[in-house]
Design a protein around this motif. Sequence first.
Motif, PDB file in Angstrom:
ATOM      1  N   ILE A 224      -0.044 -18.672  26.441  1.00 40.94           N
ATOM      2  CA  ILE A 224      -1.169 -19.119  27.271  1.00 40.94           C
ATOM      3  C   ILE A 224      -1.053 -20.621  27.542  1.00 40.94           C
ATOM      4  CG2 ILE A 224      -3.685 -19.461  27.315  1.00 40.94           C
ATOM      5  CD1 ILE A 224      -3.950 -16.847  25.751  1.00 40.94           C
ATOM      6  N   LEU A 225      -0.570 -21.363  26.558  1.00 47.42           N
ATOM      7  CA  LEU A 225      -0.379 -22.803  26.716  1.00 47.42           C
ATOM      8  C   LEU A 225       1.028 -23.069  27.237  1.00 47.42           C
ATOM      9  CD1 LEU A 225      -2.047 -24.083  23.420  1.00 47.42           C
ATOM     10  CD2 LEU A 225      -2.989 -24.188  25.728  1.00 47.42           C
ATOM     11  N   HIS A 226       1.108 -23.718  28.395  1.00 46.52           N
ATOM     12  CA  HIS A 226       2.399 -23.977  29.033  1.00 46.52           C
ATOM     13  C   HIS A 226       2.661 -25.484  29.112  1.00 46.52           C
ATOM     14  CE1 HIS A 226       2.600 -19.927  31.464  1.00 46.52           C
ATOM     15  NE2 HIS A 226       2.344 -19.757  30.171  1.00 46.52           N
ATOM     16  N   PRO A 227       3.836 -25.938  28.723  1.00 46.61           N
ATOM     17  CA  PRO A 227       4.153 -27.357  28.909  1.00 46.61           C
ATOM     18  C   PRO A 227       4.366 -27.698  30.389  1.00 46.61           C
ATOM     19  CG  PRO A 227       6.036 -26.176  28.000  1.00 46.61           C
ATOM     20  CD  PRO A 227       4.896 -25.221  27.985  1.00 46.61           C
ATOM     21  N   ILE A 228       4.812 -26.697  31.165  1.00 45.87           N
ATOM     22  CA  ILE A 228       4.972 -26.841  32.615  1.00 45.87           C
ATOM     23  C   ILE A 228       4.391 -25.589  33.251  1.00 45.87           C
ATOM     24  CG2 ILE A 228       6.608 -27.053  34.529  1.00 45.87           C
ATOM     25  CD1 ILE A 228       8.547 -28.379  32.583  1.00 45.87           C
ATOM     26  N   TYR A 229       3.516 -25.743  34.217  1.00 48.11           N
ATOM     27  CA  TYR A 229       2.905 -24.575  34.840  1.00 48.11           C
ATOM     28  C   TYR A 229       3.719 -24.130  36.047  1.00 48.11           C
ATOM     29  CZ  TYR A 229       0.933 -28.073  38.056  1.00 48.11           C
ATOM     30  OH  TYR A 229       0.775 -29.092  38.959  1.00 48.11           O
ATOM     31  N   GLY A 230       3.615 -22.850  36.380  1.00 47.21           N
ATOM     32  CA  GLY A 230       4.334 -22.322  37.523  1.00 47.21           C
ATOM     33  C   GLY A 230       4.087 -20.836  37.691  1.00 47.21           C
ATOM     34  N   ASP A 243      -1.293 -33.094  17.757  1.00 49.43           N
ATOM     35  CA  ASP A 243      -0.194 -33.291  16.819  1.00 49.43           C
ATOM     36  C   ASP A 243       1.129 -33.535  17.550  1.00 49.43           C
ATOM     37  OD1 ASP A 243       0.743 -33.420  14.113  1.00 49.43           O
ATOM     38  OD2 ASP A 243       1.678 -31.471  14.407  1.00 49.43           O
ATOM     39  N   LEU A 244       1.362 -32.757  18.603  1.00 52.29           N
ATOM     40  CA  LEU A 244       2.599 -32.931  19.374  1.00 52.29           C
ATOM     41  C   LEU A 244       2.512 -34.076  20.373  1.00 52.29           C
ATOM     42  CD1 LEU A 244       3.526 -29.195  20.079  1.00 52.29           C
ATOM     43  CD2 LEU A 244       4.481 -30.701  18.331  1.00 52.29           C
ATOM     44  N   LYS A 245       1.287 -34.576  20.575  1.00 50.55           N
ATOM     45  CA  LYS A 245       1.052 -35.668  21.523  1.00 50.55           C
ATOM     46  C   LYS A 245       1.628 -35.330  22.898  1.00 50.55           C
ATOM     47  CE  LYS A 245       0.853 -39.330  18.035  1.00 50.55           C
ATOM     48  NZ  LYS A 245       0.788 -38.405  16.888  1.00 50.55           N
ATOM     49  N   MET A 246       1.231 -34.141  23.394  1.00 45.74           N
ATOM     50  CA  MET A 246       1.749 -33.707  24.687  1.00 45.74           C
ATOM     51  C   MET A 246       0.674 -32.997  25.500  1.00 45.74           C
ATOM     52  SD  MET A 246       4.103 -30.420  23.568  1.00 45.74           S
ATOM     53  CE  MET A 246       4.428 -29.904  25.256  1.00 45.74           C
ATOM     54  N   GLU A 247       0.765 -33.157  26.808  1.00 46.79           N
ATOM     55  CA  GLU A 247      -0.138 -32.477  27.725  1.00 46.79           C
ATOM     56  C   GLU A 247       0.309 -31.032  27.873  1.00 46.79           C
ATOM     57  OE1 GLU A 247      -2.235 -34.044  31.675  1.00 46.79           O
ATOM     58  OE2 GLU A 247      -0.102 -33.620  31.971  1.00 46.79           O
ATOM     59  N   LEU A 248      -0.652 -30.115  27.874  1.00 44.92           N
ATOM     60  CA  LEU A 248      -0.385 -28.700  28.085  1.00 44.92           C
ATOM     61  C   LEU A 248      -1.301 -28.176  29.172  1.00 44.92           C
ATOM     62  CD1 LEU A 248      -0.115 -27.573  24.353  1.00 44.92           C
ATOM     63  CD2 LEU A 248       1.761 -27.567  26.003  1.00 44.92           C
ATOM     64  N   PHE A 249      -0.917 -27.028  29.731  1.00 54.16           N
ATOM     65  CA  PHE A 249      -1.691 -26.427  30.817  1.00 54.16           C
ATOM     66  C   PHE A 249      -2.010 -24.977  30.449  1.00 54.16           C
ATOM     67  CE2 PHE A 249       1.174 -29.615  32.465  1.00 54.16           C
ATOM     68  CZ  PHE A 249       0.344 -30.410  33.252  1.00 54.16           C
ATOM     69  N   GLU A 471      12.732 -26.941  34.355  1.00 62.97           N
ATOM     70  CA  GLU A 471      14.183 -26.969  34.152  1.00 62.97           C
ATOM     71  C   GLU A 471      14.656 -25.848  33.225  1.00 62.97           C
ATOM     72  OE1 GLU A 471      16.662 -28.475  35.435  1.00 62.97           O
ATOM     73  OE2 GLU A 471      15.672 -29.939  36.730  1.00 62.97           O
ATOM     74  N   ASP A 472      13.843 -25.527  32.216  1.00 60.43           N
ATOM     75  CA  ASP A 472      14.265 -24.465  31.304  1.00 60.43           C
ATOM     76  C   ASP A 472      14.331 -23.125  32.034  1.00 60.43           C
ATOM     77  OD1 ASP A 472      14.731 -23.578  28.392  1.00 60.43           O
ATOM     78  OD2 ASP A 472      13.135 -22.228  29.070  1.00 60.43           O
ATOM     79  N   PHE A 473      13.380 -22.881  32.931  1.00 58.12           N
ATOM     80  CA  PHE A 473      13.418 -21.647  33.720  1.00 58.12           C
ATOM     81  C   PHE A 473      14.667 -21.619  34.599  1.00 58.12           C
ATOM     82  CE2 PHE A 473      12.420 -19.730  37.909  1.00 58.12           C
ATOM     83  CZ  PHE A 473      12.422 -18.401  37.516  1.00 58.12           C
ATOM     84  N   LEU A 474      14.989 -22.750  35.221  1.00 58.64           N
ATOM     85  CA  LEU A 474      16.175 -22.802  36.072  1.00 58.64           C
ATOM     86  C   LEU A 474      17.450 -22.580  35.252  1.00 58.64           C
ATOM     87  CD1 LEU A 474      15.227 -25.730  38.466  1.00 58.64           C
ATOM     88  CD2 LEU A 474      15.385 -23.298  39.027  1.00 58.64           C
ATOM     89  N   GLU A 475      17.480 -23.114  34.028  1.00 61.19           N
ATOM     90  CA  GLU A 475      18.632 -22.856  33.166  1.00 61.19           C
ATOM     91  C   GLU A 475      18.749 -21.368  32.848  1.00 61.19           C
ATOM     92  OE1 GLU A 475      19.041 -25.196  29.639  1.00 61.19           O
ATOM     93  OE2 GLU A 475      18.533 -27.076  30.667  1.00 61.19           O
ATOM     94  N   ALA A 476      17.600 -20.712  32.640  1.00 65.59           N
ATOM     95  CA  ALA A 476      17.617 -19.268  32.373  1.00 65.59           C
ATOM     96  C   ALA A 476      18.188 -18.509  33.564  1.00 65.59           C
ATOM     97  CB  ALA A 476      16.204 -18.783  32.051  1.00 65.59           C
ATOM     98  N   ILE A 477      17.756 -18.873  34.772  1.00 66.30           N
ATOM     99  CA  ILE A 477      18.276 -18.206  35.972  1.00 66.30           C
ATOM    100  C   ILE A 477      19.765 -18.487  36.143  1.00 66.30           C
ATOM    101  CG2 ILE A 477      18.078 -18.062  38.493  1.00 66.30           C
ATOM    102  CD1 ILE A 477      15.780 -16.760  36.991  1.00 66.30           C
ATOM    103  N   ASP A 478      20.202 -19.691  35.731  1.00 65.39           N
ATOM    104  CA  ASP A 478      21.632 -20.014  35.776  1.00 65.39           C
ATOM    105  C   ASP A 478      22.450 -19.053  34.915  1.00 65.39           C
ATOM    106  OD1 ASP A 478      21.207 -22.143  37.461  1.00 65.39           O
ATOM    107  OD2 ASP A 478      21.333 -23.681  35.904  1.00 65.39           O
ATOM    108  N   GLN A 479      21.849 -18.538  33.849  1.00 63.31           N
ATOM    109  CA  GLN A 479      22.544 -17.593  32.976  1.00 63.31           C
ATOM    110  C   GLN A 479      22.749 -16.233  33.644  1.00 63.31           C
ATOM    111  OE1 GLN A 479      23.841 -18.162  29.946  1.00 63.31           O
ATOM    112  NE2 GLN A 479      23.154 -20.296  29.921  1.00 63.31           N
ATOM    113  N   GLY A 480      22.014 -15.990  34.707  1.00 61.81           N
ATOM    114  CA  GLY A 480      22.133 -14.740  35.447  1.00 61.81           C
ATOM    115  C   GLY A 480      20.969 -13.798  35.195  1.00 61.81           C
ATOM    116  N   MET A 481      20.268 -13.435  36.276  1.00 59.31           N
ATOM    117  CA  MET A 481      19.187 -12.447  36.204  1.00 59.31           C
ATOM    118  C   MET A 481      19.536 -11.319  37.160  1.00 59.31           C
ATOM    119  SD  MET A 481      15.048 -12.843  36.785  1.00 59.31           S
ATOM    120  CE  MET A 481      15.031 -12.723  38.590  1.00 59.31           C
ATOM    121  N   PRO A 482      19.509 -10.067  36.712  1.00 62.09           N
ATOM    122  CA  PRO A 482      19.858  -8.959  37.607  1.00 62.09           C
ATOM    123  C   PRO A 482      18.857  -8.828  38.746  1.00 62.09           C
ATOM    124  CG  PRO A 482      18.841  -8.120  35.609  1.00 62.09           C
ATOM    125  CD  PRO A 482      19.053  -9.586  35.390  1.00 62.09           C
TER     126      PRO A 482
END
Length: 526
Positions: A224-230, A243-249, A471-482
Motif C-alpha cells: 500500500i505504501l509506495h516509494p514511487i507511485y504509478g 525511521d527511514l526518513k523518506m516520503e511515501l505515497f 527505475e526499478d520497474f523499468l529494470e524489471a521490464i528489462d529482464q523480460g515480461m511475456p
Amino acid sequence: MSNETNKKEKTLTKQEKTQEIEIPETGSGSGQKLVEERLKKLQEIRDMNINPYPYKYSINSNSEKIKEKYSHLKPEDHVKDIVKVAGRIMLLRRMGKVAFATIKDGQGTIQLYLRSDDIGAEKYELLKKFDLGDFIGAEGDIFRTKMGEISVYVKTFEMLCKAIRPLPDKFHGLKDQELKYRKRYLDLIMNPESRAILEKRMKMMHAIREFMDKQKFIEVETPILHPIYGGAAAKPFKTFHNDLKMELFLRISPELYLKRLIVGGFDKVYDINKNFRNEGIDTTHNPEFTMLEAYWAYADYNDIMKLTEDLYEYAALKVNGTTKSTYKGNEIDVKAPWQRITMLDAIKKHVGIDAGNMTKEELKKFVEEKHVEFNKEDTWGNYIIVIFEHFCEDKFIQPTFVIDHPEESTPLCKRHRKDSRLIERFEPFCCGMELANAYSELNDPIHQRKLLEDQARQLRAGNEEANPVDEDFLEAIDQGMPPTGGLGIGLDRMAMLILGQESIRDVILFPTMKPETQGQKNDKEN
C-alpha cells in the motif's frame, strides 16, 4: 464456568457501583434530556448490584433458526424446547404485568413475551430500566401467539448493554442521507434495506474470488505504501516514514508490482486492493476505493474482454440469481457477450464526424467551435479523447466495451497491431459510467522507458496526474515480461450496477466524509 464465578461477574464492586457518570455532549433540547434519563436508569441498575455491561452471554439459537424450525406451529401452540437468544431491543410494550419486546439480532428479529408471574416481581422490575436500543439476553421456550407470531416465552433475562443514546425515531427510521453515511452504525440498526445491500456486496466479493480462483488465478498482496507511485493517472496522497526518513505515497494502483510478479514467473495473478486517489468526491468517486487488478501472461486484451464480461455475469448470478438489474431507471443486463465498439467508431456514431480521417488541426477546430474545454497537450490523440469524453461516454446504456484508444491515453499499453496511433486498450461503459480499464500490456522495454520518461516530463511541467519514472520497474521490464493482458475493475462501481445503487456511498460501509462540526451536530439534534 461455575455458578459462583457467574455470580462474581454480575456482582459489582463498591467502586463500580459508585463511579461517577459523565454526561456526553449531545447538544441541547430533547436529545440531551433523553440521555440524562438513561444515565439515571444506568445508575439505578448499578444500585441494584447488577452489572449493565456483562462479559459474555451464551446463546444457542437466533431469530432465523427459531422461525424456520418452528414455522409449523399453529396459533397458541407451545413447545418446551429451551432457547437462549440475545439482541437489541427495537420495540418494547409494557402492559402491567405483561410485556412484549422485539429484539434484533444478526439474522433478523424475534418477539419476546415476558410475564411478571413467570419471571418474578423483582426481576420484572428490572425490565422498567430497559429502553429501546438496549441489549437483552433471554431464555425461554417457544410458542406462536394468537396473532400468529413465533415468540420466545421468557423465563429469565439479563441486561447485556445499556445504551445511553436513544435510537432515531422508530417510525421514521434514519432518512438523512448524510447522517446515514456518517453514522453507518445507526443506518444498519434502523434500515434493513441498507444492511441487505451491504451484505450483498460482501456476497459479490466472495463470488469474485470464487470466479478468479476457478480461472486458476492466484490471489496476491501488493504494498500500500509506495516509494514511487504509478500505474494510473491520479494525484496521490503523501505520507512520511520517520525511521527511514523518506516520503511515501498511498497506492494509486498495484499495476507495477503485479507486473513485477509476471516478470518473476507467475502466469495468472490478481489482487483485490484498496487504492487511494487525491481527487474529487461524487456519486461515482470516493478517495479510497476497492479495485480488482489481474494480469494474465500470454493473453491480450481480447482475452481480458471475455474475462471481464464473464466475471460480471458470474457475480450477478451469484448475488441476484439473474444478470439483470435496474440502475438509474434502466434495466441493465450484464450477460455476456457485451457490445464492442472502437473509440473512433463511437465518435462517428454519436458525434457524426470521421475523426479517424481528420487531422489534428481539423479536430482542434471542431473542439473550439463546440466550445469544449481542452487542457491537454496539443496532439491528435488528446483531441480524440476529449471529444469522446464530452460527447460519447453518456450514450452507452448497456455494458459496452469501448476499444482501441489513442496512445496518449496511457503509457503502459501496447501499440495497436493495425494502427500505430492507437493502443490495445478497452474501457467498458454502462449508463455513462466507466466500469474497468484493460490493456494488452506494453512489454517493449525501450518504448516503455520512453513513455515513462515523457510522463515524468509532464509531471515536471505541472501535470499533477502524471507519474514519475520508476527505475526499478523499468529494470524489471528489462529482464523480460511475456505478452500479458491486464485488467483493473472498480468493485464499488460493480456493486452499484449489480445492486442497483446510484451512489457509491451506498455500497461502501464507511465512505470518506468531511468531519462534522459541533455546530452542525447541534443543529441536527435540535
